[in-house]
Design a protein around this motif. Structure first.
Motif: not given
Length: 105
Positions: A3-8, A11-18, A63-75, A86-88
């Motif tokens: 989860v943390l690696e995907t979030l990183e 965030l990097f993609l957000a910086f790069l796109v901007e 989905h990523l936050i749901s996995v981090w919280l121990g739930e499973q919401i589909r993509v 958010g990335i844009g």
């Protein structure tokens, strides 16, 4: 990937796109006076690129936050579009939040 690696990566993609949209389109608008009135469209171009990248890589922060919280919401497409927005918005989104909740005195 965790989860943390995907979030990183998101965030990097957000910086790069901007940064890339500002570099590619913002500088053109700075040098061509006829385009200056349309400079407001830069944020929409960035959001479009962010949504495209989010679909391309399948990033869904809901989905990523749901996995981090121990739930499973589909993509979902809705989660991917929200992530793309958010990335844009990138650093300007974070700047807006900070200036709204922590105004200068």
């Amino acid at each position: 990937m965790g989860v943390l690696e995907t979030l990183e990566i998101v965030l990097f993609l957000a910086f790069l796109v901007e940064t890339m949209v500002e570099f590619l389109f913002g500088r053109i608008a700075d040098h061509i006076p006829a385009i200056v009135p349309y400079k407001w469209a830069l944020s929409y171009i960035a959001v479009g690129v962010g949504v495209f990248a989010s679909f391309l890589y399948g990033f869904d922060l809901v989905h990523l936050i749901s996995v981090w919280l121990g739930e499973q919401i589909r993509v979902t497409a809705f989660g991917i579009v929200l992530t793309g927005i958010g990335i844009g918005m990138g650093s300007s989104y974070i700047h807006q939040l900070i200036s709204q909740y922590f105004p200068k005195k």
